[in-house]
Design a protein around this motif. Structure first.
Motif, PDB file in Angstrom:
ATOM      1  N   GLY A 142      30.854  32.091 -25.970  1.00  0.00           N
ATOM      2  CA  GLY A 142      30.986  32.470 -24.554  1.00  0.00           C
ATOM      3  C   GLY A 142      30.312  33.794 -24.223  1.00  0.00           C
TER       4      GLY A 142
ATOM      5  N   THR B 252      28.116  33.573 -20.778  1.00  0.00           N
ATOM      6  CA  THR B 252      28.931  33.534 -19.557  1.00  0.00           C
ATOM      7  C   THR B 252      29.618  34.874 -19.318  1.00  0.00           C
ATOM      8  OG1 THR B 252      29.453  31.273 -20.186  1.00  0.00           O
ATOM      9  CG2 THR B 252      30.819  32.252 -18.461  1.00  0.00           C
ATOM     10  N   GLN B 253      30.257  35.380 -20.347  1.00  0.00           N
ATOM     11  CA  GLN B 253      31.057  36.595 -20.180  1.00  0.00           C
ATOM     12  C   GLN B 253      30.187  37.825 -19.953  1.00  0.00           C
ATOM     13  OE1 GLN B 253      34.185  36.439 -19.694  1.00  0.00           O
ATOM     14  NE2 GLN B 253      34.526  34.346 -20.359  1.00  0.00           N
TER      15      GLN B 253
ATOM     16  N   PRO C 105      37.175  30.433 -19.109  1.00  0.00           N
ATOM     17  CA  PRO C 105      36.324  31.608 -18.902  1.00  0.00           C
ATOM     18  C   PRO C 105      37.043  32.720 -18.139  1.00  0.00           C
ATOM     19  CG  PRO C 105      35.062  29.610 -18.491  1.00  0.00           C
ATOM     20  CD  PRO C 105      36.485  29.179 -18.723  1.00  0.00           C
TER      21      PRO C 105
END
Ligand code: AMP
Length: 187
Positions: A12, A15-16, A170
Motif C-alpha cells: 500500500g 496509495t498511502q 486504505p
C-alpha cells in the motif's frame, strides 16, 4: 519534512504515499513511477531499467539514485517530500542520508507498512500491473527480503523507524499513518 514509506510490493506504499503527500502539502516521489515513465518514453535509462524491472529485479543503485537526488534538489521538494519505493537498498539509504545531511535537512521519518503475505498476493492480483504476475511478484518479494529488509535495522538503530499495521482498508491505514506522523512532528 521528509518521509520514507517502506514495505513489500502490495503493502500500500503507492496509495498511502500519494495521500500523505497531499495531506502534508509536500511532493510525492515514486521511483517505480519515474522508472516506468522512463521505460514508456524509451529513454536510455528507461531501456536499461526495463531489463531489470521485467524480471522483478532491482534497478542498479546508481541509476535510481541519480533520478531521485535530481528530483529532490528541485524547488518543488523544498518543503519536503514523501518517498515511495526509495531507498530500497542499504547503499541507497546511506547515500540518501548523506545527501540530506549535506543539504542541512532534518533526518527522515521512516514508516514501515506490514501486511501478511497472503494479503499481498491478493492485492497484487487485483492491481494487475505488468510486473504483478505471480512469478515476477515472487522475485520482487525475494529481492525485498534480501535487499530492502536490512533497512529496517538500519533505520531502527537511527531511531527514525515507525511500524505501521498495513492491514485493513486504505482509510484505516491512512489514519494510523497520520497519527504517527503527527506524534513525530509535535513541537
Ligand atoms: P515499485 O513501483 O516501487 O514497486 O517499483 C517497480 C520496480 O521498479 C521495482 O520492482 C524495481 O525493479 C524498480 N525500482 C523502483 N524503485 C527502485 C529502487 N529504489 N531501487 C531499485 N529498483 C527500483
Amino acid at each position: 519534512m521528509r518521509i520514507v514509506l517502506l514495505g513489500p510490493p502490495g503493502a500500500g506504499k503507492g496509495t498511502q504515499s500519494v495521500r500523505l503527500a497531499h495531506r502534508l502539502q509536500v511532493c510525492h516521489l515514486s521511483t517505480g513511477e519515474m522508472l516506468r515513465q522512463a521505460c514508456d518514453e524509451k529513454t536510455a535509462l528507461g531501456l536499461q531499467a526495463a531489463q531489470f524491472m521485467q524480471q522483478g529485479q532491482l534497478v542498479p543503485d546508481a541509476m535510481v539514485e541519480a533520478l531521485v537526488l535530481e528530483r529532490l534538489a528541485e524547488p518543488e521538494c523544498n518543503k519536503g517530500c514523501v518517498l515511495d519505493g526509495f531507498p530500497r537498498t542499504l547503499p541507497q539509504a546511506i547515500n540518501l542520508d548523506k545527501w540530506l545531511n549535506d543539504q542541512g535537512h532534518n533526518p527522515l521519518i521512516v514508516l514501515e507498512l506490514s501486511v501478511p503475505k497472503e494479503e499481498l498476493f491478493e492485492r497484487l492480483a487485483k492491481r494487475g500491473r505488468e510486473d504483478d504476475g505471480r512469478e515476477i511478484v515472487a522475485e520482487r518479494l525475494e529481492q525485498y527480503k534480501e535487499k530492502t529488509r536490512p533497512l529496517t535495522d538500519y533505520y531502527e538503530k537511527k531511531g527514525v523507524l515507525e511500524l505501521v499495521d498495513g492491514h485493513g482498508t486504505p482509510d484505516e491505514v491512512f489514519d494510523r499513518i497520520v497519527r504517527i506522523v503527527e506524534n513525530r512532528t509535535k513541537p
